[in-house]
Design a protein around this motif. Structure first.
Motif, PDB file in Angstrom:
ATOM      1  N   LYS A   1      30.994   0.576  27.916  1.00  0.00           N
ATOM      2  CA  LYS A   1      30.541   1.269  26.699  1.00  0.00           C
ATOM      3  C   LYS A   1      29.064   0.999  26.404  1.00  0.00           C
ATOM      4  O   LYS A   1      28.280   1.925  26.180  1.00  0.00           O
ATOM      5  CB  LYS A   1      31.377   0.824  25.484  1.00  0.00           C
ATOM      6  N   SER A   2      28.707  -0.285  26.376  1.00  0.00           N
ATOM      7  CA  SER A   2      27.321  -0.634  26.049  1.00  0.00           C
ATOM      8  C   SER A   2      26.356  -0.153  27.122  1.00  0.00           C
ATOM      9  O   SER A   2      25.239   0.280  26.822  1.00  0.00           O
ATOM     10  CB  SER A   2      27.190  -2.148  25.886  1.00  0.00           C
ATOM     11  N   THR A   3      26.803  -0.214  28.361  1.00  0.00           N
ATOM     12  CA  THR A   3      25.954   0.272  29.456  1.00  0.00           C
ATOM     13  C   THR A   3      25.732   1.767  29.319  1.00  0.00           C
ATOM     14  O   THR A   3      24.623   2.263  29.541  1.00  0.00           O
ATOM     15  CB  THR A   3      26.615  -0.045  30.811  1.00  0.00           C
ATOM     16  N   LEU A   4      26.783   2.491  28.933  1.00  0.00           N
ATOM     17  CA  LEU A   4      26.638   3.933  28.725  1.00  0.00           C
ATOM     18  C   LEU A   4      25.540   4.226  27.704  1.00  0.00           C
ATOM     19  O   LEU A   4      24.669   5.073  27.937  1.00  0.00           O
ATOM     20  CB  LEU A   4      27.969   4.528  28.252  1.00  0.00           C
ATOM     21  N   LEU A   5      25.556   3.499  26.580  1.00  0.00           N
ATOM     22  CA  LEU A   5      24.527   3.718  25.560  1.00  0.00           C
ATOM     23  C   LEU A   5      23.133   3.520  26.154  1.00  0.00           C
ATOM     24  O   LEU A   5      22.203   4.264  25.867  1.00  0.00           O
ATOM     25  CB  LEU A   5      24.698   2.751  24.388  1.00  0.00           C
ATOM     26  N   ARG A   6      23.000   2.484  26.982  1.00  0.00           N
ATOM     27  CA  ARG A   6      21.677   2.165  27.534  1.00  0.00           C
ATOM     28  C   ARG A   6      21.211   3.189  28.570  1.00  0.00           C
ATOM     29  O   ARG A   6      20.010   3.284  28.842  1.00  0.00           O
ATOM     30  CB  ARG A   6      21.684   0.754  28.126  1.00  0.00           C
ATOM     31  N   THR A   7      22.154   3.921  29.158  1.00  0.00           N
ATOM     32  CA  THR A   7      21.693   4.978  30.066  1.00  0.00           C
ATOM     33  C   THR A   7      21.250   6.200  29.272  1.00  0.00           C
ATOM     34  O   THR A   7      20.457   6.992  29.765  1.00  0.00           O
ATOM     35  CB  THR A   7      22.796   5.407  31.060  1.00  0.00           C
ATOM     36  N   ILE A   8      21.743   6.339  28.037  1.00  0.00           N
ATOM     37  CA  ILE A   8      21.343   7.497  27.234  1.00  0.00           C
ATOM     38  C   ILE A   8      19.864   7.397  26.854  1.00  0.00           C
ATOM     39  O   ILE A   8      19.134   8.379  26.935  1.00  0.00           O
ATOM     40  CB  ILE A   8      22.240   7.627  25.984  1.00  0.00           C
ATOM     41  N   ASN A   9      19.402   6.207  26.438  1.00  0.00           N
ATOM     42  CA  ASN A   9      17.962   6.089  26.155  1.00  0.00           C
ATOM     43  C   ASN A   9      17.211   5.444  27.324  1.00  0.00           C
ATOM     44  O   ASN A   9      16.064   5.054  27.190  1.00  0.00           O
ATOM     45  CB  ASN A   9      17.717   5.330  24.846  1.00  0.00           C
ATOM     46  N   ARG A  10      17.883   5.349  28.448  1.00  0.00           N
ATOM     47  CA  ARG A  10      17.274   4.923  29.704  1.00  0.00           C
ATOM     48  C   ARG A  10      16.671   3.518  29.646  1.00  0.00           C
ATOM     49  O   ARG A  10      15.698   3.229  30.332  1.00  0.00           O
ATOM     50  CB  ARG A  10      16.224   5.936  30.180  1.00  0.00           C
ATOM     51  N   LEU A  11      17.273   2.651  28.828  1.00  0.00           N
ATOM     52  CA  LEU A  11      16.978   1.227  28.992  1.00  0.00           C
ATOM     53  C   LEU A  11      17.487   0.810  30.358  1.00  0.00           C
ATOM     54  O   LEU A  11      16.980  -0.116  30.980  1.00  0.00           O
ATOM     55  CB  LEU A  11      17.658   0.395  27.902  1.00  0.00           C
ATOM     56  N   ILE A  12      18.541   1.521  30.818  1.00  0.00           N
ATOM     57  CA  ILE A  12      19.005   1.392  32.200  1.00  0.00           C
ATOM     58  C   ILE A  12      19.024   2.803  32.779  1.00  0.00           C
ATOM     59  O   ILE A  12      19.560   3.718  32.155  1.00  0.00           O
ATOM     60  CB  ILE A  12      20.434   0.796  32.258  1.00  0.00           C
TER      61      ILE A  12
END
Lengths: 247, 260
Positions: free
Chosen positions: A49-60
């Motif tokens: 879940k948290s990783t998904l959020l970070r791909t949305i704003n491309r922190l990852i």
């Protein structure tokens, strides 16, 4: 909280994949959030879940798939510019402890939006007022409770007038009695028409505020739908098992 | 004279001290401060560059920083000062003439930078990754996030170690006497040493030592004060709460001071 919501846009996550080495964290995630809607993402820890959020704003950066704002892919945009359009709130608040509350909020306004000091302060104070913390402008984050810190973090993100807001377990680090104030601010924001993706363990919040609830498990969205469908008529056995544990 | 009073006279000859004192204060002290403060400033700037290079993702920045640090931390200060002060003297002569100060300050700075760079690097690396993530999520570039959020916090955490380095610099500044100083360029140690050499009495050198202690002892106490303050946070100056949820405030405070 209407002032900051006029520009919110739709968000589409399409078939996003991500692996850390052999560990496939996201295995083709789809999530559609219409303009002004709130999607709550629920699921066991480690489900991505948290990783998904970070791909949305491309922190990852995702390995594969696409993220669209207002129907347009953002993967080729300048990531720093993208992140100014997408506000994010973290479990541990991530306020800057060496700055006053006010400066936490004005920093990006001044440095990124190039507002003058007076203008930035006016925006920041108005935003702090909206989260009920106008009186704490000169305090340091460490002088505030967790709940207050999280509301400052929300104000800091909203001050940039984001088009989408991401919440990563925003209340998980809070003492139980402080959770309500933060959820209240988030519910107001949702009602005001902000497009939001909320990763949360607060099932009550998901049920009342979400337009869509997405259940993630092992890197995919197993089931998604309106809250009543997810909470009352869950189809997938893993979702039923999860709900039986958390409700 | 009995041996004991001879010994006493050797170190505590008040007349010898009184004779040396004016020059010590008007020439030696300012010169020591010029050397130490200039080298502290330049050494800190270079140290910060080394620290940032040392944590860079590019090995072409990381490696030179590593080698630099190993070399200048590993050489005796006296050797570095002589190598730079004497070795570069012909070059210095072209630029600013025979004054040994610029090269002396340069050598002291290069040595200090190696230590300060390591101090700053450890401080910067101690800042939680979440801080960088928080800044990047707002839209700051990596460089801006480092400059505005990470580095200021990291340096704050290692201020005590940094002040220790300033103390070392004050003491090491005495080594520029190797480079040959004319009368007006002499710093505390050299003036004490000259008086001691001409009179055969160590009292002036002891006086110089007392001058160093007058500079360094307050600094060591400043270190302790900074350390305490960083540990326990600033003295309570929290503005009075008018907020409805005052009770929450009681829960805070403890978190910040513990991070070091």
């Amino acid at each position: 909280m209407t002032a900051s919501t006029t520009t919110s846009v739709s968000l589409d996550v399409r078939d996003v994949h991500l692996a850390f080495g052999p560990n496939r964290v996201l295995r083709g995630v789809d999530l559609a959030v219409p303009r002004g809607a709130t999607a709550c993402v629920i699921g066991p820890s480690g489900s991505g879940k948290s990783t998904l959020l970070r791909t949305i704003n491309r922190l990852i950066e995702p390995d594969r798939g696409d993220v669209l704002l207002d129907g347009r892919s953002v993967l080729r945009d300048d990531p720093d510019a993208l992140r100014q359009r997408v506000g994010m709130v973290f479990q541990q608040f991530n306020l800057f402890p060496h700055m006053s509350v006010l400066r936490n909020v004005t920093l990006a306004l001044r440095r990124l939006r190039r507002l003058g000091e007076d203008e930035a302060e006016a925006v920041a104070r108005a935003q702090l007022e909206l989260v009920g913390l106008a009186g704490k402008a000169d305090a340091r984050p460490a002088q505030l409770s967790g709940g207050q810190q999280q509301r400052v973090a929300i104000a800091r993100a909203l001050a940039l007038r984001p088009e989408v807001m991401l919440f990563d377990e925003a209340t998980s680090a809070l003492d139980p009695e402080l959770v309500k104030g933060v959820l209240g601010v988030m519910a107001d924001l949702s009602a005001g028409g902000m497009t939001m993706v909320v990763v949360t363990h607060e099932m009550g919040f998901a049920r009342q505020v979400a337009d869509t609830v997405a259940f993630m498990d092992r890197g995919v969205v197993l089931e998604a739908g309106p809250p009543e469908a997810i909470f009352e008529r869950a189809e997938h056995p893993r979702l039923r098992r999860f709900l039986a544990q958390v409700l | 004279m009995d041996p004991l009073s001879t010994l006493w006279e050797t170190f505590f000859d008040w007349d010898a001290m009184r004779e040396a004192l004016p020059e010590m204060l008007t020439v030696g002290l300012p010169n020591t401060l010029i050397l130490a403060v200039s080298a502290a400033l330049l050494g800190s700037v270079l140290g910060l560059l080394l620290a940032v290079a040392g944590i860079s993702r590019s090995r072409w920045l990381r490696w030179p920083a590593r080698v630099y640090t190993d070399v200048f931390r590993g050489l005796p200060a006296a050797a570095t000062i002589l190598l730079i002060g004497v070795g570069l003297a012909p070059l210095g002569m072209q630029v600013w003439g025979p004054d040994p100060y610029p090269l002396g300050i340069l050598a002291l700075s290069l040595i200090a930078a190696a230590y300060i760079g390591e101090i700053f690097r450890s401080g910067i690396q101690s800042v939680e990754a979440a801080q960088l993530e928080g800044a990047r999520a707002l839209g700051f570039s990596w460089g801006d996030a480092m400059r505005l959020v990470i580095i200021p916090q990291g340096i704050r955490r290692v201020l005590p170690a940094w002040v220790n380095q300033l103390i070392a610099l004050i003491k090491d500044s005495s080594l520029v006497y190797f480079l040959g100083l004319v009368a007006s360029q002499r710093e505390l140690f050299r003036i004490g040493q000259d008086y001691a050499a001409t009179t055969g009495n160590e009292s002036a050198l002891l006086l110089a030592g007392l001058c160093y202690l007058a500079l360094t002892v307050p600094l060591t106490h400043a270190v302790n004060w900074i350390d305490r303050r960083l540990r326990h946070g600033r003295p309570a100056t929290a503005p009075a709460d008018e907020d409805e949820d005052d009770t929450e405030s009681a829960l805070s405070g403890a978190t910040e001071g513990d991070r070091r």
